[in-house]
Design a protein around this motif. Structure first.
Motif, PDB file in Angstrom:
ATOM      1  N   ALA B  26      58.451 -10.967  -4.811  1.00 47.38           N
ATOM      2  CA  ALA B  26      57.194 -11.343  -5.464  1.00 47.38           C
ATOM      3  C   ALA B  26      57.435 -11.668  -6.933  1.00 47.38           C
ATOM      4  CB  ALA B  26      56.172 -10.217  -5.316  1.00 47.38           C
ATOM      5  N   THR B  27      58.281 -10.881  -7.572  1.00 51.75           N
ATOM      6  CA  THR B  27      58.576 -11.120  -8.988  1.00 51.75           C
ATOM      7  C   THR B  27      59.186 -12.502  -9.173  1.00 51.75           C
ATOM      8  OG1 THR B  27      58.980  -8.761  -9.247  1.00 51.75           O
ATOM      9  CG2 THR B  27      59.776 -10.208 -11.007  1.00 51.75           C
ATOM     10  N   ALA B  28      60.185 -12.821  -8.357  1.00 47.69           N
ATOM     11  CA  ALA B  28      60.861 -14.106  -8.505  1.00 47.69           C
ATOM     12  C   ALA B  28      59.913 -15.271  -8.229  1.00 47.69           C
ATOM     13  CB  ALA B  28      62.068 -14.162  -7.572  1.00 47.69           C
ATOM     14  N   CYS B  29      59.106 -15.159  -7.184  1.00 52.08           N
ATOM     15  CA  CYS B  29      58.173 -16.244  -6.853  1.00 52.08           C
ATOM     16  C   CYS B  29      57.166 -16.445  -7.965  1.00 52.08           C
ATOM     17  CB  CYS B  29      57.452 -15.936  -5.545  1.00 52.08           C
ATOM     18  SG  CYS B  29      58.480 -16.130  -4.087  1.00 52.08           S
ATOM     19  N   ALA B  30      56.632 -15.337  -8.451  1.00 50.16           N
ATOM     20  CA  ALA B  30      55.602 -15.447  -9.480  1.00 50.16           C
ATOM     21  C   ALA B  30      56.182 -16.038 -10.761  1.00 50.16           C
ATOM     22  CB  ALA B  30      54.994 -14.070  -9.741  1.00 50.16           C
ATOM     23  N   ARG B  31      57.381 -15.637 -11.116  1.00 52.66           N
ATOM     24  CA  ARG B  31      58.005 -16.137 -12.354  1.00 52.66           C
ATOM     25  C   ARG B  31      58.202 -17.641 -12.321  1.00 52.66           C
ATOM     26  NH1 ARG B  31      62.703 -11.657 -13.270  1.00 52.66           N
ATOM     27  NH2 ARG B  31      61.450 -10.143 -14.432  1.00 52.66           N
ATOM     28  N   SER B  32      58.376 -18.174 -11.110  1.00 53.68           N
ATOM     29  CA  SER B  32      58.599 -19.616 -11.039  1.00 53.68           C
ATOM     30  C   SER B  32      57.288 -20.388 -11.014  1.00 53.68           C
ATOM     31  CB  SER B  32      59.401 -19.954  -9.780  1.00 53.68           C
ATOM     32  OG  SER B  32      58.545 -19.852  -8.667  1.00 53.68           O
ATOM     33  N   GLY B  33      56.171 -19.684 -11.084  1.00 52.97           N
ATOM     34  CA  GLY B  33      54.888 -20.369 -11.170  1.00 52.97           C
ATOM     35  C   GLY B  33      54.173 -20.536  -9.849  1.00 52.97           C
ATOM     36  N   LEU B  34      54.709 -19.987  -8.775  1.00 54.59           N
ATOM     37  CA  LEU B  34      54.018 -20.075  -7.488  1.00 54.59           C
ATOM     38  C   LEU B  34      52.907 -19.030  -7.437  1.00 54.59           C
ATOM     39  CD1 LEU B  34      57.032 -20.439  -5.022  1.00 54.59           C
ATOM     40  CD2 LEU B  34      55.397 -22.218  -5.695  1.00 54.59           C
ATOM     41  N   ALA B  35      51.780 -19.415  -6.828  1.00 59.19           N
ATOM     42  CA  ALA B  35      50.690 -18.453  -6.657  1.00 59.19           C
ATOM     43  C   ALA B  35      51.142 -17.428  -5.623  1.00 59.19           C
ATOM     44  CB  ALA B  35      49.433 -19.172  -6.180  1.00 59.19           C
ATOM     45  N   THR B  36      51.381 -16.213  -6.078  1.00 60.25           N
ATOM     46  CA  THR B  36      52.030 -15.203  -5.249  1.00 60.25           C
ATOM     47  C   THR B  36      51.165 -13.967  -5.124  1.00 60.25           C
ATOM     48  OG1 THR B  36      54.135 -15.947  -6.187  1.00 60.25           O
ATOM     49  CG2 THR B  36      54.151 -13.852  -4.991  1.00 60.25           C
ATOM     50  N   ALA B  37      51.086 -13.429  -3.915  1.00 62.79           N
ATOM     51  CA  ALA B  37      50.395 -12.157  -3.710  1.00 62.79           C
ATOM     52  C   ALA B  37      51.331 -11.216  -2.985  1.00 62.79           C
ATOM     53  CB  ALA B  37      49.119 -12.354  -2.908  1.00 62.79           C
ATOM     54  N   LEU B  38      51.262  -9.956  -3.369  1.00 65.29           N
ATOM     55  CA  LEU B  38      52.091  -8.909  -2.763  1.00 65.29           C
ATOM     56  C   LEU B  38      51.155  -7.888  -2.132  1.00 65.29           C
ATOM     57  CD1 LEU B  38      54.793  -7.375  -2.343  1.00 65.29           C
ATOM     58  CD2 LEU B  38      54.523  -6.475  -4.657  1.00 65.29           C
ATOM     59  N   PHE B  39      51.203  -7.798  -0.804  1.00 64.07           N
ATOM     60  CA  PHE B  39      50.329  -6.881  -0.080  1.00 64.07           C
ATOM     61  C   PHE B  39      51.121  -5.660   0.355  1.00 64.07           C
ATOM     62  CE2 PHE B  39      46.653  -9.587   0.426  1.00 64.07           C
ATOM     63  CZ  PHE B  39      47.175 -10.869   0.326  1.00 64.07           C
ATOM     64  N   ASP B  40      50.497  -4.486   0.257  1.00 66.27           N
ATOM     65  CA  ASP B  40      51.162  -3.264   0.711  1.00 66.27           C
ATOM     66  C   ASP B  40      50.106  -2.260   1.144  1.00 66.27           C
ATOM     67  OD1 ASP B  40      52.409  -0.363   0.081  1.00 66.27           O
ATOM     68  OD2 ASP B  40      54.005  -1.770   0.588  1.00 66.27           O
ATOM     69  N   GLU B  41      50.386  -1.508   2.195  1.00 62.14           N
ATOM     70  CA  GLU B  41      49.345  -0.617   2.706  1.00 62.14           C
ATOM     71  C   GLU B  41      49.254   0.698   1.951  1.00 62.14           C
ATOM     72  OE1 GLU B  41      50.003   0.267   6.830  1.00 62.14           O
ATOM     73  OE2 GLU B  41      52.057   0.943   6.509  1.00 62.14           O
ATOM     74  N   VAL B  82      53.084 -12.412 -12.834  1.00 60.25           N
ATOM     75  CA  VAL B  82      51.696 -12.714 -12.502  1.00 60.25           C
ATOM     76  C   VAL B  82      51.433 -12.623 -10.999  1.00 60.25           C
ATOM     77  CG1 VAL B  82      51.241 -14.118 -14.534  1.00 60.25           C
ATOM     78  CG2 VAL B  82      52.216 -15.176 -12.480  1.00 60.25           C
ATOM     79  N   ALA B  83      52.337 -11.962 -10.283  1.00 62.79           N
ATOM     80  CA  ALA B  83      52.065 -11.755  -8.861  1.00 62.79           C
ATOM     81  C   ALA B  83      50.821 -10.887  -8.724  1.00 62.79           C
ATOM     82  CB  ALA B  83      53.260 -11.074  -8.196  1.00 62.79           C
ATOM     83  N   GLN B  84      49.952 -11.254  -7.799  1.00 65.55           N
ATOM     84  CA  GLN B  84      48.784 -10.427  -7.559  1.00 65.55           C
ATOM     85  C   GLN B  84      49.166  -9.319  -6.596  1.00 65.55           C
ATOM     86  OE1 GLN B  84      45.386 -12.375  -5.775  1.00 65.55           O
ATOM     87  NE2 GLN B  84      44.047 -10.625  -6.203  1.00 65.55           N
ATOM     88  N   TYR B  85      49.110  -8.116  -7.074  1.00 61.86           N
ATOM     89  CA  TYR B  85      49.516  -6.975  -6.256  1.00 61.86           C
ATOM     90  C   TYR B  85      48.284  -6.378  -5.601  1.00 61.86           C
ATOM     91  CZ  TYR B  85      50.673  -2.044  -5.438  1.00 61.86           C
ATOM     92  OH  TYR B  85      50.805  -0.793  -4.906  1.00 61.86           O
ATOM     93  N   VAL B  86      48.321  -6.244  -4.284  1.00 61.14           N
ATOM     94  CA  VAL B  86      47.164  -5.754  -3.537  1.00 61.14           C
ATOM     95  C   VAL B  86      47.544  -4.493  -2.779  1.00 61.14           C
ATOM     96  CG1 VAL B  86      45.328  -6.400  -1.942  1.00 61.14           C
ATOM     97  CG2 VAL B  86      46.552  -8.189  -3.204  1.00 61.14           C
ATOM     98  N   PRO B  87      47.272  -3.311  -3.335  1.00 63.01           N
ATOM     99  CA  PRO B  87      47.580  -2.074  -2.627  1.00 63.01           C
ATOM    100  C   PRO B  87      46.511  -1.750  -1.601  1.00 63.01           C
ATOM    101  CG  PRO B  87      46.610  -1.582  -4.755  1.00 63.01           C
ATOM    102  CD  PRO B  87      46.669  -3.087  -4.647  1.00 63.01           C
TER     103      PRO B  87
END
Lengths: 370, 475, 97
Positions: B26-41, B82-87
């Protein structure tokens, strides 16, 4: 290495297993050939209903056949239980088909009126909301009423399946898994079934291979015009008993889990789960029984019904290859009793009864009225 | 920015699982400017290995070990992106079209992505011994979670049993925390040492050596360790009371215990990937099913990559490198102009991964669990959810059942809410042994969504096309 | 079975089967129950066998409790909250619970 049998049944689902058990009980040497672990298996899509209401519009023989099976079910279940010690948990408290609006109820009543004009051998009553609520206290406010038939019931389909297989083997039947049939030859009065694991020979064969029958039937001079019709099923976690009657699209099992059906989709051979369909089924279930909203769905799957053009079974014997029989239907649980106790003896005797003639595939050859 | 704000309907990249692989991806994707979300339960990031790393009540620097606190850096890097982290987000379905269902706070929604990186990590390998369902029997991983999230340590008579690095790590953590352990029962077969020896040079040159040996030494110095344990059982009425075991040296013994912690390695958590239809194959070294992946960790489904332990057990650091590599592939596919500057970073990630792979084989062979603990017998429960025993499974196979899916129909085995996570591998191996074929030929349960339970009300709230509605309401 | 390290003293209280039980903000209901010495959380529907937490990570479904009136909740996935009501499950979840 060829194996000799009196009868080989191609298909180890509910249809094949019911026939196999019945035939093994008639003292025949029976082999039941089944595919491997990853087969389509329409039996997986069954809802475990032993259902009568609404059956047979357009084919009175089917209504009669269904009632005959429903009435044979208690003895059938008892015999299987005695033989295998597996309780099929069959009960016949009467079943409901719910209407979730006034217009649904009207349409259902109109449809049943058409059926009534055919004089089926069973009674279906239309109930208003109040009477439905008395019998099903948990229904939601959207439920406008229902149709009710006292002959409707349900069983535990997995136990039925297990009991048929266990009973079959107890009666000396041979179950051959991983024996998908590639080809059938009829030579010298016997049938040779070519499977990857070897050849099976039998004096007579029954094609009970569901959708596979379409490919196999022509090999013995028959036709099985069947197509897949997808249906989804949802299963919830176990709940304390609250629903003692089966509903056409929702029932509570002996374990307490609630099964929810039943979609009808033309999706070819795709057995993937479609979220939209699941959502529609869940929405309807929650409208019918609002307090189910909190229940967790723990499993869902889609299976393919074996559907003919009119939805009725095909029972036929081949004239080109005497000794070859074709059996296909999409109500393998309801009809299990007659398959085992009425159809199997006919097959054992070498000829289907005249009354079964209504179910041959030749009925599809009748040109449509202009 | 770490926030559980409004979930969008679609993202460039959705990463599922916030362990080391997911955090790095997620960190790498977000750093490159891709709209990134990280989901975790889970309520906080870190996955299981870095569980509660941001908030553990356990004082840093002591007890948990340096490796654990490394996870904090991964979390920080992700938070700074800027990854959107969704716990608190449970992903229960994933389709080939890259639409997935996620349940957050009791509401389910469907989300689309152009690429999905699954980083669902590992779960404990089933360890079915008699009595393993008794209260008082837990996994070593469970015990670690109690330590990390709630600073709980054993208070009574505690037995650790099994094989694998985590067992020793937990023992050391407990001893450092001042908890008493009655005994460590080591089930590592002696023969494993011989098999692993051929790979010892690689292990000696690997990063694992130093930590591994120091760990073993530290534990053996402070707690009784019995090796060559070939039989194990938990006994008791309503809860664990004694542990019965047999070892090469001392024969059969019983020890009073109120806590038995079992561990025989971890295996990929395959449920979401399998339900999506990702092709898997049997790995005979790691004795588990793992997804078929290419050098970029892409799977048989276009747009789905699997990074980390979910693709085969590689450990935390290698998982992070895989996450980065999968991310670089996503960036190449979605934003090629951003990928040229990353070539150096990708090369470094691959080099680091290769370094981490060295020595892995030695560990895999040394800690390969012995057959009797993978294929139980008799009355030992195999399917905990439906209470199906090894004997019943054997009977079903004798009746002609050829695989796990038929077994479900015959015995209900695998039909419970855990969806085979605690019985699947056992079932595959039992059927394979009974039929005399390879586990790969037997296959696994056919998994479908929901891979975690979702309520009917949640499902009812999802969008339904007209066609879907018509398929259900037909009058 | 388990005890709390001194640096992690309880900070709140939850109600378990009607009795107050100490808990610490940030931990799961399962952890709080374990710390309080509760080992059996439920009984299985088929054999009424006693079960408690096994995996602590949402995989085994053995730690099911009734949390704030909602049944079949995985205690290891529910964070504690001051005053929340927890019941261990001796029977199948009731409709609507």
């Amino acid at each position: 290495m060829a194996e000799e049998h009196d009868i080989a049944i191609v298909g180890g689902g509910l249809v094949g297993a019911a026939l196999a058990w019945g035939l093994a009980g008639a003292g025949r040497r029976v082999a039941m050939l089944d595919e491997g672990d990853a087969a389509l298996r329409a039996a997986r899509g069954n809802f475990a209903l032993v259902w009568v209401q609404g059956k047979g519009l357009g084919l009175p023989e089917y209504a009669a056949w269904t009632v005959r099976s429903a009435e044979a079910w208690p003895a059938f279940a008892a015999e299987l239980a005695a033989e295998t010690s597996i309780d099929l948990r069959y009960s016949r408290p009467g079943g409901f088909h719910l209407a979730l609006s006034d217009s649904e109820l009207e349409r259902r009543a109109a449809w049943l009126q058409r059926l009534h004009n055919q004089a089926p051998p069973y009674e279906v009553r239309i109930l208003g909301r109040a009477e439905t609520k008395r019998m099903l206290p948990e229904i939601g406010s959207d439920v406008a009423g229902a149709s009710f038939c006292p002959l409707d019931g349900h069983a535990d389909a997995l136990r039925l399946f297990r009991a048929l297989h266990a009973g079959f083997q107890k009666r000396g039947g041979r179950y051959l898994a991983d024996h998908a049939v590639d080809g059938i030859e009829n030579r010298g009065g016997e049938f040779r079934l070519a499977a990857k694991r070897g050849e099976i020979r039998a004096a007579a064969i029954v094609l009970a291979a569901g959708l596979g029958n379409a490919r196999l039937a022509p090999m013995v001079g028959l036709a099985a015009p069947v197509r897949p019709q997808r249906g989804h099923i949802l299963v919830t976690e176990r709940l304390a008993p609250f629903l003692h009657h089966p509903i056409a699209t929702l029932r509570q099992t002996g374990e307490g889990s609630v099964m929810i059906g039943d979609s009808q989709e033309e999706a070819g051979f795709d057995t993937g789960v479609a979220t939209g369909v699941v959502a529609a089924m869940a929405a309807r279930a929650v409208r019918a029984f609002p307090r189910l909203g909190r229940a967790n769905v723990v499993r869902s799957w889609a299976a393919l019904r074996v559907m003919t053009r009119d939805g009725f079974p095909i029972y036929e014997q081949s004239t080109a290859c005497p000794g070859a029989f074709l059996v296909t239907c999409h109500s393998g649980v309801t009809l299990a009793a007659v398959h085992a106790t009425a159809l199997a003896p006919q097959i054992a005797a070498g000829a289907l009864a005249p009354g079964i003639g209504a179910f041959t595939a030749r009925r599809f050859d009748v040109p449509a009225a202009a | 920015m770490m926030q559980a704000g409004a979930i969008r309907e679609s993202y460039d990249v959705a990463v599922i699982g916030a362990g080391p692989a997911g955090l790095a991806a997620a960190t790498a994707c977000a750093r490159s400017g891709l709209a990134t979300a990280l989901f975790d339960e889970q309520p906080g990031p870190g996955g299981q290995i870095y569980r509660a790393v941001g908030e553990s009540p356990v004082k840093p620097g002591a007890i948990l070990g340096a490796d654990y606190w490394r996870g904090a850096r991964l979390v920080e890097a992700c938070a700074a992106s800027v990854a959107q982290y969704v716990p608190g987000a449970t992903v229960w379905s994933l389709a080939r079209e890259l639409e997935f269902g996620v349940s957050i706070g009791g509401t389910a929604r469907m989300v689309k992505a152009r690429r999905v990186i699954l980083a669902t990590g590992a779960i404990e390998r089933p360890f079915p011994v008699p009595g393993w369902t008794l209260p008082g029997v837990m996994t070593a991983g469970a015990a670690q979670i109690l330590l990390k999230t709630a600073a709980l340590v054993p208070g009574g008579r505690t037995v650790l049993a099994g094989t694998g690095p985590l067992l020793w790590l937990l023992a050391r953590q407990y001893l450092d925390a001042g908890a008493a352990l009655a005994v460590v029962l080591d089930t590592t077969p002696r023969a494993n040492w011989h098999r692993a020896l051929a790979h010892a040079p690689a292990f000696l040159a690997s990063p694992y050596l130093g930590t591994g040996l120091a760990l073993l030494r530290a534990v053996r110095a402070r707690v009784r360790v019995i090796g060559g344990v070939s039989e194990l059982a938990a006994e008791g009425g309503k809860r664990l009371e004694t542990v019965r075991f047999r070892s090469a040296r001392s024969g059969e013994q019983r020890i009073a215990a109120d806590l038995l912690l079992l561990h025989q390695g971890v295996v990929p958590n395959v449920n979401l990937a399998m339900a999506a239809g990702v092709e898997h194959r049997w790995d005979d070294v790691q004795l588990c099913f793992a997804p078929v992946r290419d050098a970029d960790f892409s799977t048989s489904i276009d747009g789905i990559a699997i990074a980390g332990d979910g693709g085969g057990i590689v450990g935390a650091e290698a998982s992070a490198e895989q996450g980065r590599i999968a991310a670089f592939a996503a960036i190449r596919a979605l934003k090629p102009q951003a990928s040229a500057p990353l070539a150096g970073a990708e090369a470094e990630a691959r080099r680091a991964l290769a370094r981490r792979r060295r020595g892995r084989r030695f560990l895999d062979l040394l800690y390969r669990p012995p057959p009797q603990f993978r294929r139980p017998e008799g009355a030992t429960i195999v399917c905990r959810c439906e209470e199906v025993t090894a004997r019943e499974i054997g009977a079903a196979v004798a009746e002609g059942c050829t695989g796990p899916n038929q077994l479900k129909a015959f015995t209900r085995c695998g039909m419970g809410p855990c969806q085979g996570r605690l019985c699947g591998l056992t079932v595959t191996e039992l059927i394979a042994a009974a039929r005399g074929v390879a586990p790969g030929a037997v296959g696994y349960y056919r998994l479908r969504p929901p891979v975690k339970p979702v309520t009917l009300a949640e499902l009812a709230g999802l969008p339904q096309s007209e066609a879907a509605t018509r398929a259900v309401v037909r009058e | 079975m388990f005890r709390r390290l001194p640096e992690a003293a309880p900070t709140i209280a939850i109600i378990v089967d009607g009795k107050p039980v100490p808990a610490r903000r940030g931990e799961s209901v399962a952890a709080a129950l374990i710390a309080a010495g509760v080992s059996q959380f439920r009984a299985t529907p088929a054999a009424a066998a006693p079960r408690g937490p096994f995996c602590m990570m949402g995989v085994c479904f053995d730690c099911l409790v009734v949390a704030d009136g909602v049944g079949n909740r995985q205690a290891c996935m529910v964070p504690v909250r001051e005053g929340m009501a927890i019941e261990t499950q001796r029977h199948a979840r009731k409709l609507g619970q």
